[in-house]
Enzyme design. Structure first.
Site, PDB file in Angstrom:
ATOM      1  CE  LYS A  20      -2.867   2.254   3.304  1.00 52.95           C
ATOM      2  NZ  LYS A  20      -3.731   2.117   4.471  1.00 52.95           N
ATOM      3  CD  GLU A  59      10.031  -5.832   6.554  1.00 50.79           C
ATOM      4  OE1 GLU A  59       9.756  -4.703   6.097  1.00 50.79           O
ATOM      5  OE2 GLU A  59       9.780  -6.160   7.728  1.00 50.79           O
ATOM      6  N   GLY A  61      -4.187  -2.173   5.759  1.00 49.43           N
ATOM      7  CA  GLY A  61      -3.521  -3.343   5.169  1.00 49.43           C
ATOM      8  C   GLY A  61      -4.185  -4.653   5.554  1.00 49.43           C
ATOM      9  NE  ARG A  62      -5.350  -3.857  11.805  1.00 48.35           N
ATOM     10  CZ  ARG A  62      -4.678  -2.705  11.838  1.00 48.35           C
ATOM     11  NH1 ARG A  62      -3.597  -2.544  11.107  1.00 48.35           N
ATOM     12  NH2 ARG A  62      -5.088  -1.703  12.603  1.00 48.35           N
ATOM     13  CD  GLU A  88      -0.588  -4.409  11.828  1.00 43.23           C
ATOM     14  OE1 GLU A  88       0.596  -4.782  11.822  1.00 43.23           O
ATOM     15  OE2 GLU A  88      -1.225  -4.190  10.782  1.00 43.23           O
ATOM     16  CG  HIS A 139      -1.884 -35.760  17.658  1.00 42.68           C
ATOM     17  ND1 HIS A 139      -2.056 -36.966  18.308  1.00 42.68           N
ATOM     18  CD2 HIS A 139      -2.936 -35.632  16.822  1.00 42.68           C
ATOM     19  CE1 HIS A 139      -3.161 -37.548  17.859  1.00 42.68           C
ATOM     20  NE2 HIS A 139      -3.711 -36.757  16.959  1.00 42.68           N
ATOM     21  CE  LYS A 194       6.460  -0.724   9.519  1.00 42.60           C
ATOM     22  NZ  LYS A 194       5.371  -0.029   8.827  1.00 42.60           N
TER      23      LYS A 194
HETATM   24  O1  F6P Z   1       3.433  -3.866   9.817  1.00 38.01           O
HETATM   25  C1  F6P Z   1       2.806  -2.679   9.577  1.00 38.01           C
HETATM   26  C2  F6P Z   1       2.129  -2.645   8.255  1.00 38.01           C
HETATM   27  O2  F6P Z   1       1.886  -1.314   7.968  1.00 38.01           O
HETATM   28  C3  F6P Z   1       0.842  -3.461   8.179  1.00 38.01           C
HETATM   29  O3  F6P Z   1      -0.221  -2.819   8.758  1.00 38.01           O
HETATM   30  C4  F6P Z   1       0.730  -3.664   6.713  1.00 38.01           C
HETATM   31  O4  F6P Z   1      -0.199  -4.655   6.380  1.00 38.01           O
HETATM   32  C5  F6P Z   1       2.159  -4.019   6.369  1.00 38.01           C
HETATM   33  O5  F6P Z   1       2.934  -3.184   7.207  1.00 38.01           O
HETATM   34  C6  F6P Z   1       2.552  -3.864   4.939  1.00 38.01           C
HETATM   35  O6  F6P Z   1       2.396  -2.533   4.525  1.00 38.01           O
HETATM   36  P1  F6P Z   1       2.475  -2.143   2.989  1.00 38.01           P
HETATM   37  O7  F6P Z   1       1.327  -2.818   2.283  1.00 38.01           O
HETATM   38  O8  F6P Z   1       2.376  -0.663   2.962  1.00 38.01           O
HETATM   39  O9  F6P Z   1       3.790  -2.635   2.445  1.00 38.01           O
END
Ligand code: F6P
Length: 537
Positions: free
Chosen positions: A203, A209, A263-264, A349, A380, A492
């Site tokens: 987003k 990452e 995002g979630r 979150e 198990h 972060k």
């Molecule tokens: O971990 C924080 C966060 O902002 C989440 O809420 C989100 O889903 C994720 O990082 C990935 O964010 P983006 O879609 O902006 O890469």
């Protein structure tokens, strides 16, 4: 609004005691199961094995009335900026509103752009599925690699597994999230660059990452096919066109999401593109229909008829009043095995908060830790603790009557195991003598059972939207903002600082670092330069 703990309605709840014996309640209330079962769409939700009685339910519903959670839900549905710390509307319900219905977000109708994006997704998905969309060398696309993390990964990867039986045999999807180089390496293994389409899903398009994995993926592609191939092999899903362009993806190859989608909560947006390619636009549309029908249920159903509200009240009873600090989700479905991980982000979150919307600190427990594994594997592994441990851990069981397999026997065995666990947790089996105490099952351990005939796209949509709205109602009751996630920011920031120091081993640059971090970093630098230690290499 007065703080929750000061209201008479909440005090009434806290003064109540949970029933001493579920066994007795079942024996004396023949109507219990009927009155504590909800049917919503394709879901049947049985909460009769929760530690509740009609008095407790009534008291909890009185709190919900006093908190006016129904109007809070309407505020969200109307597109008001209820995410107060980010001054944003919370619009995931607009993503699954049918065509022709307006969806106001801060007073602007976003329905046209939502549907335009869904249409673009469908066009791309259809072309990839048919083989009309070809890569730089003219080969059809056989593998989609979604690069994203958090909400840009957990939803689509969970849904891809969940709807395994509907996936095209021609195209497979892989999901890369972790910045650990092993994730990308493992997922690129065996892939043909000319037949691979990357979807970079972020987003913000600033997530370390994702950008780092996407850069490595681009290098892999360019090494095989040259720079010009990027255009045909990279698509972005983002709200940040400028960053997408800077990365080297033409914004015409970008599908939009919007800042009013968390995002979630983003799975029904273009974040679901990989899944749409795998299962086809029609099945994806069924998923959206399922979500929308749960949205309508959550908005229009009142009191005890409102399934997400009831489940939220049960969770609050268990966690805030009875002090259960964790909750287990156990899908008795191999295909739903990633659902607990998906819920971890959705729930924790959203509602892992200590500060209320008015800035005051919560004087009560908010979200418990959510965890889980599919049954029967979990039986198990950790079920011992759930039956006989010192903590009482409420369980959500999720099961299905049918699967795509023709093996009805094993499906029956699976379902029977789920029922057996909830039965043993609820009713136990007393062994009072000291010699036999290790065999004692106390019972009175609460669970909810959610079942559906089959794990179809529609049912999956209903299930996800159900949990989303549970999260909403919990947050509204606790008075917290479920839609920000400031708690992930500091980590972060520190990661950026520390990673800069990894490249520069000069001690002087680390003078602000705590001694533990400094020592560990120094150790890391030494190990990275020491190549002679492993007898395996
Ligand atoms: O971990 C924080 C966060 O902002 C989440 O809420 C989100 O889903 C994720 O990082 C990935 O964010 P983006 O879609 O902006 O890469």
């Amino acid at each position: 609004m007065n703080p929750l703990e000061t209201t008479q309605q909440w005090r009434d709840v806290v003064a109540l005691k949970p029933p001493a014996s579920l066994g007795e309640l079942f024996a004396t209330s023949p109507e219990r199961v009927q009155s504590m079962t909800l049917r919503v769409g394709g879901l049947l939700i049985d909460y009769s094995k929760q530690l509740l009685d009609p008095k407790i339910i009534e008291a909890l519903l009185n709190v919900a009335l006093e908190r006016d959670v129904a109007s809070a839900f309407r505020d969200m549905a109307d597109g008001q900026a209820i995410n107060s710390t980010e001054n944003r509307a919370v619009g995931h319900m607009a993503l699954r509103s049918p065509k022709g219905q307006r969806s106001l977000m801060n007073g602007i109708d976003v329905a046209p752009e939502v549907h335009a994006t869904l249409d673009r997704m469908a066009t791309l998905a259809t072309a990839v599925r048919s083989g009309d969309y070809v890569g730089a060398t003219g080969s059809r696309i056989r593998t989609i690699v979604n690069i994203g993390i958090g909400g840009s990964d957990l939803g689509p990867s969970m849904m891809y597994e969940a709807l395994r039986s509907l996936r095209s045999a021609e195209i497979s999807c892989r999901f890369v999230a972790n910045v650990d180089p092993a994730d990308l390496a493992a997922n690129l293994q065996g892939l043909e660059p000319a037949e691979t389409l990357f979807i970079v899903t972020s987003k913000t398009f600033t997530t370390q990452e994702t950008l780092s994995n996407a850069t490595a993926a681009r290098e892999w592609l360019v090494a095989a096919l040259g720079q010009t191939a990027v255009d045909k092999h990279f698509v972005a899903v983002s709200s940040n066109a400028q960053a997408v362009r800077e990365f080297g993806i033409d914004p015409r190859n970008m599908l939009a999401i919007w800042d009013w989608v968390g995002g979630r909560f983003s799975l029904p947006s273009a974040v679901g593109l990989a899944v749409m390619i795998a299962i086809g636009p029609e099945a994806f549309q069924e998923f959206l229909i399922g979500m929308h029908s749960m949205d309508a249920h959550a908005r229009d159903s009142v009191g005890a008829d409102n399934a997400p509200l009831m489940l939220a009240l049960i969770n609050i009873w268990n966690s805030t009043v009875l002090q259960s600090r964790s909750r287990v989700v156990m899908p008795y479905s191999f295909d739903l095995r990633r659902f607990p991980a998906y819920l971890q982000q959705l729930v924790m979150e959203s509602n892992g908060k200590t500060v209320r919307k008015d800035g005051s600190l919560v004087p009560y427990a908010t979200s418990p830790v959510v965890w889980g594994e599919p049954g029967t594997n979990a039986q198990h592994a950790f079920m011992q603790l759930l039956h006989q441990g010192t903590d009482v851990v409420p369980v959500d069981f999720i099961g299905f009557a049918r699967s795509d397999s023709s093996d009805k026997n094993r499906q029956g065995l699976l379902f029977a195991n789920m029922l057996a666990q909830s039965q043993a947790l609820a009713f136990g089996q007393p062994q009072d003598t000291q010699q036999e105490r290790h065999r004692n099952f106390s019972g009175n351990r609460p669970s909810t059972t959610i079942v559906a005939a089959e794990l179809t796209p529609r049912v999956l949509g209903e299930l996800i939207a159900l949990y989303e709205h549970v999260v909403f109602f919990e947050g509204a009751m606790w008075g917290i903002n479920s839609f920000d996630q400031w708690g992930v920011e500091l980590g972060k920031e520190f990661a950026t600082q520390i990673s800069q120091n990894i490249a520069d081993v000069d001690d002087a640059t680390r003078h602000n670092m705590d001694a533990s971090t400094h020592t560990l970093l120094q150790w890391f630098s030494e190990q990275q330069t020491n190549t002679s230690q492993s007898p395996l290499h």
